[in-house]
Design a protein around this motif. Structure first.
Motif, PDB file in Angstrom:
ATOM      1  N   SER A  65       4.308   9.360  -7.386  1.00 20.04           N
ATOM      2  CA  SER A  65       4.501  10.746  -7.788  1.00 20.04           C
ATOM      3  C   SER A  65       5.572  11.399  -6.927  1.00 20.04           C
ATOM      4  O   SER A  65       6.008  10.853  -5.913  1.00 20.04           O
ATOM      5  N   SER A  66       5.974  12.600  -7.339  1.00 18.67           N
ATOM      6  CA  SER A  66       6.880  13.408  -6.530  1.00 18.67           C
ATOM      7  C   SER A  66       6.373  14.845  -6.524  1.00 18.67           C
ATOM      8  O   SER A  66       5.420  15.192  -7.234  1.00 18.67           O
ATOM      9  N   SER A  67       7.019  15.698  -5.743  1.00 20.26           N
ATOM     10  CA  SER A  67       6.634  17.107  -5.720  1.00 20.26           C
ATOM     11  C   SER A  67       6.919  17.788  -7.048  1.00 20.26           C
ATOM     12  O   SER A  67       6.355  18.843  -7.354  1.00 20.26           O
ATOM     13  N   LYS A  68       7.790  17.189  -7.866  1.00 16.78           N
ATOM     14  CA  LYS A  68       8.182  17.786  -9.141  1.00 16.78           C
ATOM     15  C   LYS A  68       7.391  17.228 -10.318  1.00 16.78           C
ATOM     16  O   LYS A  68       7.413  17.790 -11.415  1.00 16.78           O
ATOM     17  N   MET A  69       6.701  16.105 -10.093  1.00 15.55           N
ATOM     18  CA  MET A  69       5.931  15.493 -11.179  1.00 15.55           C
ATOM     19  C   MET A  69       4.808  14.677 -10.569  1.00 15.55           C
ATOM     20  O   MET A  69       5.067  13.649  -9.939  1.00 15.55           O
ATOM     21  N   ILE A 122       2.864  -4.166  -6.321  1.00 16.13           N
ATOM     22  CA  ILE A 122       3.162  -2.774  -6.637  1.00 16.13           C
ATOM     23  C   ILE A 122       3.464  -2.045  -5.338  1.00 16.13           C
ATOM     24  O   ILE A 122       2.789  -2.242  -4.324  1.00 16.13           O
ATOM     25  N   MET A 123       4.490  -1.190  -5.366  1.00 12.84           N
ATOM     26  CA  MET A 123       4.727  -0.285  -4.245  1.00 12.84           C
ATOM     27  C   MET A 123       4.493   1.141  -4.710  1.00 12.84           C
ATOM     28  O   MET A 123       5.031   1.565  -5.738  1.00 12.84           O
ATOM     29  N   ASP A 124       3.676   1.879  -3.950  1.00 11.17           N
ATOM     30  CA  ASP A 124       3.444   3.285  -4.223  1.00 11.17           C
ATOM     31  C   ASP A 124       4.375   4.109  -3.344  1.00 11.17           C
ATOM     32  O   ASP A 124       4.235   4.124  -2.124  1.00 11.17           O
ATOM     33  N   LEU A 146      -0.461  12.495  -2.569  1.00 16.20           N
ATOM     34  CA  LEU A 146      -0.023  11.123  -2.329  1.00 16.20           C
ATOM     35  C   LEU A 146      -1.144  10.219  -1.824  1.00 16.20           C
ATOM     36  O   LEU A 146      -1.199   9.029  -2.150  1.00 16.20           O
ATOM     37  N   ARG A 147      -2.058  10.763  -1.014  1.00 18.36           N
ATOM     38  CA  ARG A 147      -3.155   9.921  -0.515  1.00 18.36           C
ATOM     39  C   ARG A 147      -4.083   9.512  -1.652  1.00 18.36           C
ATOM     40  O   ARG A 147      -4.539   8.362  -1.705  1.00 18.36           O
ATOM     41  N   GLU A 148      -4.349  10.438  -2.548  1.00 21.03           N
ATOM     42  CA  GLU A 148      -5.217  10.114  -3.684  1.00 21.03           C
ATOM     43  C   GLU A 148      -4.561   9.082  -4.591  1.00 21.03           C
ATOM     44  O   GLU A 148      -5.233   8.168  -5.089  1.00 21.03           O
ATOM     45  N   VAL A 149      -3.254   9.229  -4.820  1.00 20.13           N
ATOM     46  CA  VAL A 149      -2.548   8.241  -5.638  1.00 20.13           C
ATOM     47  C   VAL A 149      -2.687   6.860  -5.002  1.00 20.13           C
ATOM     48  O   VAL A 149      -3.064   5.879  -5.664  1.00 20.13           O
ATOM     49  N   ARG A 150      -2.396   6.775  -3.705  1.00 19.63           N
ATOM     50  CA  ARG A 150      -2.440   5.481  -3.011  1.00 19.63           C
ATOM     51  C   ARG A 150      -3.827   4.850  -3.108  1.00 19.63           C
ATOM     52  O   ARG A 150      -3.955   3.667  -3.459  1.00 19.63           O
ATOM     53  N   ARG A 151      -4.847   5.614  -2.787  1.00 21.54           N
ATOM     54  CA  ARG A 151      -6.197   5.054  -2.758  1.00 21.54           C
ATOM     55  C   ARG A 151      -6.678   4.663  -4.149  1.00 21.54           C
ATOM     56  O   ARG A 151      -7.366   3.642  -4.306  1.00 21.54           O
ATOM     57  N   THR A 152      -6.306   5.431  -5.157  1.00 19.70           N
ATOM     58  CA  THR A 152      -6.722   5.102  -6.514  1.00 19.70           C
ATOM     59  C   THR A 152      -6.003   3.856  -7.006  1.00 19.70           C
ATOM     60  O   THR A 152      -6.610   3.001  -7.670  1.00 19.70           O
TER      61      THR A 152
END
Length: 423
Positions: free
Chosen positions: A68-72, A93-95, A102-108
């Motif tokens: 993800s980014s700050s814009k999306m 995969i690289m997150d 960002l932490r939630e994306v990584r852990r999920t």
């Protein structure tokens, strides 16, 4: 104990057994490659995933970036992209998330897929500093190492660390005539920090501590090319090569600490320079696995950079690159969607297969022969099954349905195979 330390002691881990089985390689050959640092199996002690071997004598592997980014920012979408990438053949995969979640994306993502997952921890440190004080240069050394340890604890299998960005190399870039300067986001974070604080990069000056953390969790370090060229005109310049020489020293230090590591490479590069760059890296880094982005061989194809990167990736892998980071059609333009991810993965798999077949890797050559026989016998279902993207060829076949299964609408009854067979 790390995979490297086990290999040096002659211990056969379940991960080694699985990689040897997948690659159809003698396990003693694999053990020696890992012990020597010429192959790695990224596998965090806190996470169980399908083992993936990268390096000497093994098939060329593919990494797919999501994030993800700050814009999306949409956690579910990033997970969907990660799962699609794995479905279409990504080996890792690289997150690269930089959004607030960002932490939630990584852990999920770590929980949702069964392949090695990599990150760039400096993003988390920089985003935290920007959020709290308004600038990435306000992160401190503790922020950097805290991000690394937190992500290692979460189970991240490999991490890009830009330890080759130093005071000296940043000064050299500033004096150079580079057009694009520093295009690596992580490299730019650290270069800006160095310039602002007039201090050495903590990931370089305290590299021994970084090695301790990597050893504790058996995190494979991917030594980032913060000075990779961002356009063809900047390729193979002095800053790029100087950083590579620094990374060579860091490779040796990682091996001494029983820490698995890879080296990252370009970037944007003219086609005629790729083979030499691969051989230089393999020489100065003593055979360490080489992880390349593309390389992108022309800057004239926005919207089609996955094709440009596949061309460069095939040449790179044929000349020693071990791990190809995919590029999507959205590169340089936007966060990729699911279909962009699929196209990027397929393009990179084409590059990897082309290279592996060219060097006569047994598994790759076996696949080519099987596909040739399926084509010869008009076995459409077998062709679709073996294709990197089974969906697209089936769709084309159905666009123009034909009663006779032993022809398509391109040649019809004038099919070369049928004419010679039935004559």
């Amino acid at each position: 104990m790390t995979q490297m330390e086990d290999a040096r002691k002659g211990n056969i881990t379940p991960e080694m057994e699985e990689v040897a089985r997948k690659e159809n390689i003698d396990i003693q050959i694999l053990i020696k490659s890992i012990a020597d640092g010429r192959a790695v199996i990224p596998s965090n002690v806190n996470r169980s995933s399908s083992p993936c071997g990268i390096g000497d004598g093994l098939s060329t592997k593919i990494n797919a970036n999501i994030g993800s980014s700050s814009k999306m920012e949409d956690v579910d979408l990033e997970v969907e992209k990660a799962m699609a990438a794995v479905e279409y053949g990504a080996d890792a995969i690289m997150d690269l998330s930089t959004g607030p979640m960002l932490r939630e994306v990584r852990r999920t993502v770590l929980e949702s897929i069964d392949v090695p997952v990599g990150t760039v921890p400096i993003y988390e440190a920089g985003v935290g500093a920007f959020t709290s004080s308004g600038s990435v240069v306000d992160m401190d050394e503790d922020d950097m190492f805290r991000a690394i340890e937190n992500q290692a604890r979460d189970g991240v299998d490999f991490m890009t660390v830009h330890s080759g960005i130093t005071l000296e190399t940043v000064e050299r870039v500033q004096r150079s005539d580079r057009i694009m300067g520093i295009v690596s986001r992580g490299g730019a974070f650290l270069a800006a920090w160095i310039i602002h604080n007039q201090e050495e990069n903590p990931l370089y000056s305290n590299y021994d501590y970084l090695l301790e953390l990597a050893y504790e969790y058996d995190v494979t370090l991917s030594l980032g090319d913060g000075l990779r060229p961002g356009c063809l005109a900047d390729a193979s310049d002095i800053p790029q090569i100087q950083e590579l020489l620094t990374l060579a020293d860091l490779v040796a230090r990682a091996r001494d600490a029983d820490v698995q590591c890879m080296v990252e490479g370009p970037g944007h590069m003219p086609l005629d320079q790729i083979a030499a760059n691969m051989k230089i890296q393999k020489s100065v880094c003593d055979g360490a696995p080489f992880y390349v982005l593309g390389p992108i061989v022309t800057d004239m194809a926005p919207g089609y950079d996955h094709i440009s990167a596949a061309i460069g990736g095939a040449v790179a892998a044929m000349n020693g690159a071990d791990f190809l980071c995919y590029v999507t059609p959205a590169e340089h333009l936007a966060i990729p969607g699911v279909e962009d991810v699929i196209e990027g993965v397929v393009a990179s798999r084409i590059a990897a297969q082309a290279a592996d077949a060219a060097i006569k890797l047994p598994g790759a050559w076996k696949s080519e022969l099987e596909m040739a026989n399926a084509r010869k016998s008009f076995d459409w279902s077998k062709q679709f099954e073996m294709a990197f993207d089974s969906r697209k060829p089936a769709e084309y076949r159905m666009q123009c349905p034909i009663d006779d299964s032993e022809m398509c609408t391109m040649c019809g009854e004038y099919c070369a195979l049928r004419i010679l067979r039935d004559d």
